[in-house]
Design a protein around this motif. Structure first.
Motif, PDB file in Angstrom:
ATOM      1  N   THR A  65      36.380  31.792  28.496  1.00  0.00           N
ATOM      2  CA  THR A  65      37.638  32.338  29.037  1.00  0.00           C
ATOM      3  C   THR A  65      37.793  31.838  30.468  1.00  0.00           C
ATOM      4  OG1 THR A  65      37.335  34.315  27.670  1.00  0.00           O
ATOM      5  CG2 THR A  65      38.967  34.439  29.447  1.00  0.00           C
ATOM      6  N   TYR A  66      38.514  30.723  30.589  1.00  0.00           N
ATOM      7  CA  TYR A  66      38.634  30.076  31.896  1.00  0.00           C
ATOM      8  C   TYR A  66      39.405  30.932  32.900  1.00  0.00           C
ATOM      9  CZ  TYR A  66      37.024  25.871  29.489  1.00  0.00           C
ATOM     10  OH  TYR A  66      36.294  24.960  28.775  1.00  0.00           O
ATOM     11  N   ASP A  67      40.248  31.822  32.421  1.00  0.00           N
ATOM     12  CA  ASP A  67      41.057  32.643  33.328  1.00  0.00           C
ATOM     13  C   ASP A  67      40.349  33.910  33.775  1.00  0.00           C
ATOM     14  OD1 ASP A  67      43.158  30.853  33.158  1.00  0.00           O
ATOM     15  OD2 ASP A  67      44.041  31.859  31.412  1.00  0.00           O
ATOM     16  N   ARG A  91      37.153  31.648  37.224  1.00  0.00           N
ATOM     17  CA  ARG A  91      38.487  31.237  37.693  1.00  0.00           C
ATOM     18  C   ARG A  91      38.410  29.991  38.563  1.00  0.00           C
ATOM     19  NH1 ARG A  91      41.664  36.190  39.430  1.00  0.00           N
ATOM     20  NH2 ARG A  91      41.707  36.410  37.143  1.00  0.00           N
TER      21      ARG A  91
END
Length: 640
Positions: free
Chosen positions: A417-419, A424
């Motif tokens: 989950t890059y976000d 981040r």
């Protein structure tokens, strides 16, 4: 027309006396026989006619003379109905920062003070209040020095507050005329009269405004990425014109460390970024040159040197991978086995790692709940033989999280989950050819926490947010090869850093703020806050290993303050004036009912003085009496 002594008008009845004397002559004339001479008879007839005219003229002159004297002694005058009623005057003088705006080199506050001193009658008793101070029942001489030395303040009363404050300075007498004079620039943030205007109070407004409504302000600052080195300090400004360049300087104490120019485009807002050292203690000050308002040309901030994060690992494994992840340059790692754990040590930690525990005792569960409630971060790595009941007893307090049956199937970690806040700023782009770690066994999970790393079948490998992070498998080599994956370093580093609450760069005066200082105080010790010879003791709550400071109404001056314990500086804290008045936008006073708008202070006081004026006419009647006396003399002398 009115009379000061109307009882004297009864004397007008005296005018009957000369009339009676004229009509009924008191002297009788005796006829004397004389030679019948025709010429003498003609002369007598003409003489009688002349005497009759002279007597009538004297009669009217004397009547008018007597009437003029009676009117003069009665003292006639004219005035408005309000002239003799008692009057109360209350003045609100706005000394907020927006009154720094200048016209012809003088601020609006200075102009208002000078006009009040010149226009106010020396004998008039009045009350005056500002945004901070109040003066009741005095003359202009009593308060002149206070007015001339009046400072500006960041506090601004709303129109409702002005009216309520004025009401306390007026008496309760229904007979008196109550005049409220509001001297202000009437910025929009003062808001309208929501409570309505008291009908017994006559309100006058004198707008003190400049012809130029432009003002450039430093509004705020922020760190784009506190963990980066160098750190990026973003500065936000407002109020500029298109294509305008505004030089801005950055100081660390007295030393200039950076200088640049902010450029405005089509909007009145802009920002620029400065690179500063992340590990350096900075007592910063930003300055710009702007000729409008001066209070918002300086902005203070401070960045304290970063302390090492304290990490406590509780586990039954001899693996040293945590030593390689939490290095001595940024972390203080302490490893302890469960049976040797001192529970009081949890209060001093910022990160706790439960590494490969078979069971979590109830006493430890309670201690961990208190730890996370106080802002600590908890990382849970279950053992392959974990007692799920003890784990779930702890986890149910966090988004109803529960571990269920163990799955003995080989799977890959394929979802990142890059976000998520953990990743981040880790990856420059989304990786497609990543060498995914494998998992040989894991626990099924039901949770409301977001997934950070996911398995290829859709199950979670790592979940968490805001201080709680849970792996679904042990990280020992028999369970997964995640220790060998390059993603383990940013994962653990950022999970630990999430417990680090970056101190606020600055605080705003007049608004409540809280600051936590890591210090152990003695029973009789208190922390002091000081700046350049001025010090005060703020409200504080003392805990075993920290002190919580609360700031509200003090301090009242911007700048960088030091928090001290027995003369030793523990940290610094910055305060800035609120920027509510930086934008020079004003209320439309024409929309307010029962509010009289005056162009200037002198014209207002002239109008109020005109309401008190009494036009006396007794002098004119004295002059008329003298003139009539002169006319009588002329009649006596020249009329035969």
């Amino acid at each position: 027309m009115q009379f000061k002594h109307p009882e004297i008008l009864w004397a007008l009845f005296l005018l009957v006396i000369p009339i009676i004397i004229h009509l009924f002559q008191l002297r009788r004339f005796q006829k004397t026989p004389f030679t019948n001479v025709a010429m003498l008879q003609k002369v007598v007839a003409e003489s009688r006619k002349s005497n009759s005219l002279k007597k009538w003229l004297l009669l009217f002159t004397r009547l008018l003379l007597l009437a003029a004297l009676v009117m003069a002694f009665a003292q006639p005058f004219t005035s408005k109905e309000t002239a003799f009623k008692p009057k109360e005057t209350v003045i609100y003088l706005d000394n907020s920062f927006s009154m720094q705006a200048r016209n012809n080199g003088i601020s609006q506050l200075e102009r208002a003070v000078q006009d009040v001193i010149k226009s106010m009658d020396a004998k008039t008793v009045f009350s005056l209040f500002t945004n901070k101070d109040s003066f009741a029942n005095l003359t202009i001489a009593d308060i002149e020095n206070n007015l001339l030395s009046m400072p500006f303040t960041y506090k601004q009363l709303s129109l409702d507050e002005i009216h309520l404050k004025a009401s306390t300075l007026f008496t309760k007498s229904p007979e008196s005329i109550k005049n409220l004079i509001i001297l202000s620039d009437f910025q929009e943030n003062m808001a309208p009269f929501t409570a309505g205007i008291d009908s017994t109070i006559t309100s006058y407004a004198v707008p003190m405004r400049t012809r130029e409504s432009k003002n450039i302000s430093i509004d705020s600052v922020a760190l784009q990425d506190p963990s980066a080195d160098p750190a990026l300090l973003q500065v936000f400004l407002s109020g500029g014109s298109p294509d305008e360049n505004v030089p801005i300087s950055v100081y660390n104490g007295p030393n200039l460390i950076a200088k640049s120019a902010a450029q405005f485009d089509e909007t009145p807002f802009t920002s620029l970024v400065f690179s500063i050292s992340a590990n350096q203690e900075i007592n910063g000050k930003l300055t710009i040159a702007d000729n409008a308002l001066g209070f918002d040309n300086t902005f203070y901030f401070n960045i304290d040197s970063r302390e090492k994060l304290k990490v406590l690992a509780i586990g039954n494994t001899g693996s040293d991978y945590l030593n390689r992840l939490f290095t001595n340059d940024e972390f203080e790692l302490q490893k302890v086995e469960l049976n040797q754990l001192d529970y009081s040590a949890l209060e001093k930690q910022q990160v706790v790692v439960l590494d490969n525990l078979d069971q979590i005792p109830a006493s430890l569960q309670q201690a961990l709940r208190s730890f996370t409630a106080n802002g600590g971060s908890l990382i849970i790595i279950p053992s392959p033989e974990a007692d799920l009941n003890s784990y779930n007893s702890l986890l149910t307090a966090f988004s109803n999280t529960r571990l269920s049956e163990k799955v003995n199937t080989t799977s890959k970690v394929t979802t990142i989950t890059y976000d998520h806040p953990i990743y981040r700023n880790v990856f420059e782009r989304r990786v497609t050819n990543f060498e995914y770690p494998t998992v040989n066994q894991y626990f099924k999970l039901r949770t409301g926490l977001p997934t950070i790393l996911g398995l290829e079948g859709g199950d979670a490998f790592l979940v968490g947010l805001n201080g709680l992070y849970l792996f679904t498998t042990s990280l020992e080599n028999g369970s997964t090869n995640f220790k060998s994956s390059p993603v383990i370093v940013p994962t653990f580093y950022n999970m630990a850093q999430s417990s680090f609450k970056m101190p606020e760069l600055y605080h705003e005066l007049g608004r409540q703020s809280n600051v936590t200082v890591a210090v152990q105080l003695g029973n009789d010790n208190t922390l002091k806050v000081a700046k350049e010879g001025y010090e005060f003791i703020p409200m504080q709550q003392v805990y075993p290993n920290q002190v919580n400071l609360t700031f509200d109404q003090i301090p009242n001056e911007d700048g960088i303050y030091s928090i001290e314990n027995n003369g030793q500086t523990l940290k610094h804290i910055s305060f800035n004036y609120p920027r509510d008045e930086s934008q020079l936008s004003y209320l439309d006073l024409a929309t307010f009912k029962n509010l009289t708008i005056e162009e200037s202070i002198p014209s207002l006081f002239e109008d109020l003085e005109a309401d008190n004026n009494i036009a006396a006419y007794w002098k004119w009647f004295v002059i008329l009496a003298l003139l009539l006396a002169l006319i009588e003399v002329i009649i006596q002398k020249f009329v035969s």
